[in-house]
Design a protein around this motif. Sequence first.
Motif, PDB file in Angstrom:
ATOM      1  N   CYS A 199      -5.210  -5.900  -7.200  1.00 34.13           N
ATOM      2  CA  CYS A 199      -4.403  -5.037  -8.060  1.00 34.13           C
ATOM      3  C   CYS A 199      -3.277  -5.847  -8.693  1.00 34.13           C
ATOM      4  CB  CYS A 199      -3.816  -3.879  -7.245  1.00 34.13           C
ATOM      5  SG  CYS A 199      -5.053  -2.687  -6.709  1.00 34.13           S
TER       6      CYS A 199
ATOM      7  N   THR B 286       7.980   6.164  -5.119  1.00 30.83           N
ATOM      8  CA  THR B 286       6.793   6.290  -4.283  1.00 30.83           C
ATOM      9  C   THR B 286       6.199   7.681  -4.376  1.00 30.83           C
ATOM     10  OG1 THR B 286       8.121   6.914  -2.352  1.00 30.83           O
ATOM     11  CG2 THR B 286       7.697   4.572  -2.686  1.00 30.83           C
TER      12      THR B 286
ATOM     13  N   ARG C 143       8.427  -6.242  -5.880  1.00 31.14           N
ATOM     14  CA  ARG C 143       7.699  -5.149  -6.545  1.00 31.14           C
ATOM     15  C   ARG C 143       6.250  -5.109  -6.087  1.00 31.14           C
ATOM     16  NH1 ARG C 143       5.460  -1.747  -9.878  1.00 31.14           N
ATOM     17  NH2 ARG C 143       6.797  -0.247 -10.889  1.00 31.14           N
ATOM     18  N   SER C 144       5.649  -6.290  -5.910  1.00 33.22           N
ATOM     19  CA  SER C 144       4.276  -6.371  -5.431  1.00 33.22           C
ATOM     20  C   SER C 144       4.152  -5.785  -4.023  1.00 33.22           C
ATOM     21  CB  SER C 144       3.801  -7.828  -5.451  1.00 33.22           C
ATOM     22  OG  SER C 144       2.482  -7.935  -4.969  1.00 33.22           O
TER      23      SER C 144
ATOM     24  N   LEU D  33       4.165  -2.041  -4.133  1.00 36.73           N
ATOM     25  CA  LEU D  33       2.903  -1.457  -4.580  1.00 36.73           C
ATOM     26  C   LEU D  33       1.926  -1.254  -3.429  1.00 36.73           C
ATOM     27  CD1 LEU D  33       2.213  -3.317  -7.963  1.00 36.73           C
ATOM     28  CD2 LEU D  33       2.768  -0.906  -7.650  1.00 36.73           C
TER      29      LEU D  33
ATOM     30  N   ARG E 284      -1.691   2.835  -8.055  1.00 39.04           N
ATOM     31  CA  ARG E 284      -1.202   1.457  -8.157  1.00 39.04           C
ATOM     32  C   ARG E 284      -1.273   0.972  -9.602  1.00 39.04           C
ATOM     33  NH1 ARG E 284      -4.439  -1.307  -3.111  1.00 39.04           N
ATOM     34  NH2 ARG E 284      -3.307  -0.290  -1.405  1.00 39.04           N
TER      35      ARG E 284
ATOM     36  N   LEU F 177      10.705   1.217  -7.443  1.00 39.73           N
ATOM     37  CA  LEU F 177       9.442   1.951  -7.470  1.00 39.73           C
ATOM     38  C   LEU F 177       9.671   3.347  -6.915  1.00 39.73           C
ATOM     39  CD1 LEU F 177       6.311   1.955  -7.845  1.00 39.73           C
ATOM     40  CD2 LEU F 177       6.155   1.300  -5.444  1.00 39.73           C
TER      41      LEU F 177
ATOM     42  N   CYS G 241       1.404   2.577 -11.702  1.00 38.54           N
ATOM     43  CA  CYS G 241       2.717   1.979 -11.434  1.00 38.54           C
ATOM     44  C   CYS G 241       2.824   0.570 -12.018  1.00 38.54           C
ATOM     45  CB  CYS G 241       2.972   1.925  -9.934  1.00 38.54           C
ATOM     46  SG  CYS G 241       3.232   3.547  -9.173  1.00 38.54           S
ATOM     47  N   ALA G 242       1.680  -0.097 -12.214  1.00 35.88           N
ATOM     48  CA  ALA G 242       1.689  -1.467 -12.729  1.00 35.88           C
ATOM     49  C   ALA G 242       1.543  -1.529 -14.246  1.00 35.88           C
ATOM     50  CB  ALA G 242       0.568  -2.277 -12.074  1.00 35.88           C
TER      51      ALA G 242
END
Length: 257
Positions: free
Chosen positions: A162, A105, A133-134, A137, A71, A103, A74-75
């Motif tokens: 996160c 995965t 987007r959140s 995640l 996570r 995203l 990706c952030a």
Amino acid sequence: MTKPYGISPYRYRNTEGQWTQLGWRVTIRRRGYIVDRRLNAEQFGGMDAAMRAAIAFRDEVNIECVPLSKREVCATVRTTNTSGVPGVIRTRDRGQDYWKARLLTCDGANRTRQFSIKKYGDEAAFDLAVQARSQMLEMVQGFYVLHPDIKNETRVAPMAECPVMRRPCKLEPEAHPYARVPECDVSGVGITNVKTTTADGKTYTTKYWTSTVRDQAGLPKRRYFSVAKYGEEEAKRLAIEHHLRAAPITTAAGDGS
């Protein structure tokens, strides 16, 4: 057999160019800093005991310095990002402008959602893309470093903790609990232990205080002051004096230290 995570042979090359393994080395990169420690077999009573000590130290590091979760990866904001939020981009499709969330995965699927600027307005479309987007995640689990020796799965932060956006570690590294304490407040002055092997195979170590500066070509130049010859305090004083005297050379070479 799987190679132990973060552990490699600690070797020494003698004057004849032959390599001898002295123990094990633990090297782990965590959130903008590097943990590096050598464990000599002689200090622990053999290679097996040194390996057990290396594993124990590595596990301690993994507990105190948790690896990046997927996570968090990706952030992380990339240098190519222009929206300010990772995975959120402004795009045009068939003459229409959109804010898009995307995203990749863990299973390799590329998930996307886009929101029309014409329909929602620029600000609202952007906010909807950030929310999407959140939500994406939430599907990301596990650690970026995947190895059987990593036992920190239970320490992954809940999704609520996160962030959608995370700055790279190299910009704002966290405090380093295993950082080596510098021997001297003057940058470029430190302790060097020189190991020498005699013709009959005996090994001895000589301690020096050293001053390191760079010449105009940017190459490091070192001056050694033996503790055995000068004593601890005098050798340190001479190294500091030499470094401060040679400091203009460092500045002229463009070294920012």
